[in-house]
Design an enzyme around this catalytic site. Structure first.
Site, PDB file in Angstrom:
ATOM      1  N   ARG A  89      56.010 -41.268  31.275  1.00 56.41           N
ATOM      2  CA  ARG A  89      57.338 -41.910  31.157  1.00 56.41           C
ATOM      3  C   ARG A  89      57.742 -42.665  32.427  1.00 56.41           C
ATOM      4  NH1 ARG A  89      55.648 -40.879  27.146  1.00 56.41           N
ATOM      5  NH2 ARG A  89      56.428 -39.565  25.456  1.00 56.41           N
ATOM      6  N   SER A 122      65.338 -38.814  23.339  1.00 59.93           N
ATOM      7  CA  SER A 122      64.933 -37.653  24.148  1.00 59.93           C
ATOM      8  C   SER A 122      65.641 -37.673  25.491  1.00 59.93           C
ATOM      9  CB  SER A 122      63.427 -37.668  24.369  1.00 59.93           C
ATOM     10  OG  SER A 122      62.761 -37.453  23.150  1.00 59.93           O
ATOM     11  N   GLU A 152      64.996 -38.020  31.184  1.00 62.09           N
ATOM     12  CA  GLU A 152      64.196 -39.113  30.633  1.00 62.09           C
ATOM     13  C   GLU A 152      65.117 -40.302  30.347  1.00 62.09           C
ATOM     14  OE1 GLU A 152      61.489 -40.025  26.687  1.00 62.09           O
ATOM     15  OE2 GLU A 152      61.238 -38.097  27.675  1.00 62.09           O
TER      16      GLU A 152
END
Length: 299
Positions: A172, A221, A291
């Site tokens: 990520r 998320s 995130e």
């Protein structure tokens, strides 16, 4: 916020003090000092070249994985609209995708072209520009697996083509320079029967529908999965399922999603995330990392 910044002439649309809440999934947060929707990559490049280098610039896609703080975003927010949402097949296994194209559009075009390996993009609620920057992923695949190269406009206005290796992808995360805007990306899959691709896309769509609160005001998320753990399971084990702060709530359907139940401020949503991080740390000793991007200034 001031309108004192001298703005270059543009071919696209430039709006001062533009509300961002309608443009992001959480439907909360303040305004952009300036919102620029360029007509094309040349328009964007010229604008950035002429813009005072001291002015901060941020890209905005679908606003799916983002909290815009209540004080708004200083400088210029660049939103890539329809001119950047084109997807074309360039050979039997390769698609060139505009930075404003959604994951659903890219995967659908790949299916129609008989290109497999890009089905996972059906499960990413964002645009090419965002998931190239974040190394977006879902269902066991990530952008690092399929990116060949991307074209970016640097903060200086310089246009560059960067090979996937130049982004130094990790989980990520990429090393795409601050202020660089991804205007297109070339993605490579493999030749596949469109019916097989469609079946996998349907499986992903159904899995998302069953496990995620898709019809809510959410941001996708919230926390990265720590090594060897699932973020949602840590959040659940810390007793945070359904936890609230103001009108913000930890989803009861999927604990790694935060919801705006109606009139939550961005401070409520971000504060709830910090409450969750503190409880998880206390319960498991694990420090959850955000995130979701949190941008702008507090009110």
């Amino acid at each position: 916020m001031s309108e004192a910044i001298a703005m270059p002439k543009v071919a696209g649309k430039l709006t001062p003090n533009a509300p961002l809440a309608p443009l992001v999934w959480f439907k909360s947060g303040g305004a952009a000092e300036w919102l620029f929707e360029p007509r094309d990559a040349d328009d964007l490049a010229q604008f950035l070249a002429e813009l005072d280098p001291a002015v901060p610039v941020m890209g905005l896609g679908l606003g799916s994985n983002m909290i815009v703080r209540d004080g708004g975003v200083p400088g210029v927010v660049v939103r890539l609209g329809k001119p950047f949402a084109q997807v074309e097949q360039i050979d039997a296994t390769t698609m060139r995708c505009g930075g404003g194209a959604s994951g659903i559009l890219v995967s659908s075009k790949a299916r129609d072209a008989g290109v497999g390996g890009l089905e996972f993009l059906r499960g990413i609620p964002g645009t090419v520009g965002g998931f190239v920057r974040m190394n977006g992923g879902a269902y066991g695949r990530e952008v690092a697996d399929v990116l060949v190269e991307c074209e970016v406009v640097m903060r200086s206005g310089e246009r560059r083509t960067l090979a996937a290796e130049a982004l130094n992808y990790s989980y990520r995360h990429s090393e795409l320079p601050e202020g660089a805007i991804v205007v297109s990306a070339t993605l490579r899959g493999h030749e596949e029967d469109p019916a097989v691709v469609a079946e996998e896309m349907n499986r992903i769509a159904q899995a998302r529908e069953e496990s995620q609160p898709l019809r809510s005001k959410t941001g996708g998320s919230t926390f990265k999965n720590p090594d060897g753990h699932k973020a949602w399971a840590l959040v659940d084990a810390a007793g945070c399922r359904g936890l609230t702060r103001g009108d913000a709530q930890v989803s009861e359907k999927h604990c790694n999603f935060l919801l705006n139940l109606g009139s939550a401020t961005s401070a409520d949503i971000e504060g709830l995330g910090e409450d969750v991080r503190a409880r998880v740390k206390a319960q498991s000793g694990i420090e959850l990392e955000w995130e979701i991007q949190r941008v702008g200034v507090e009110a």
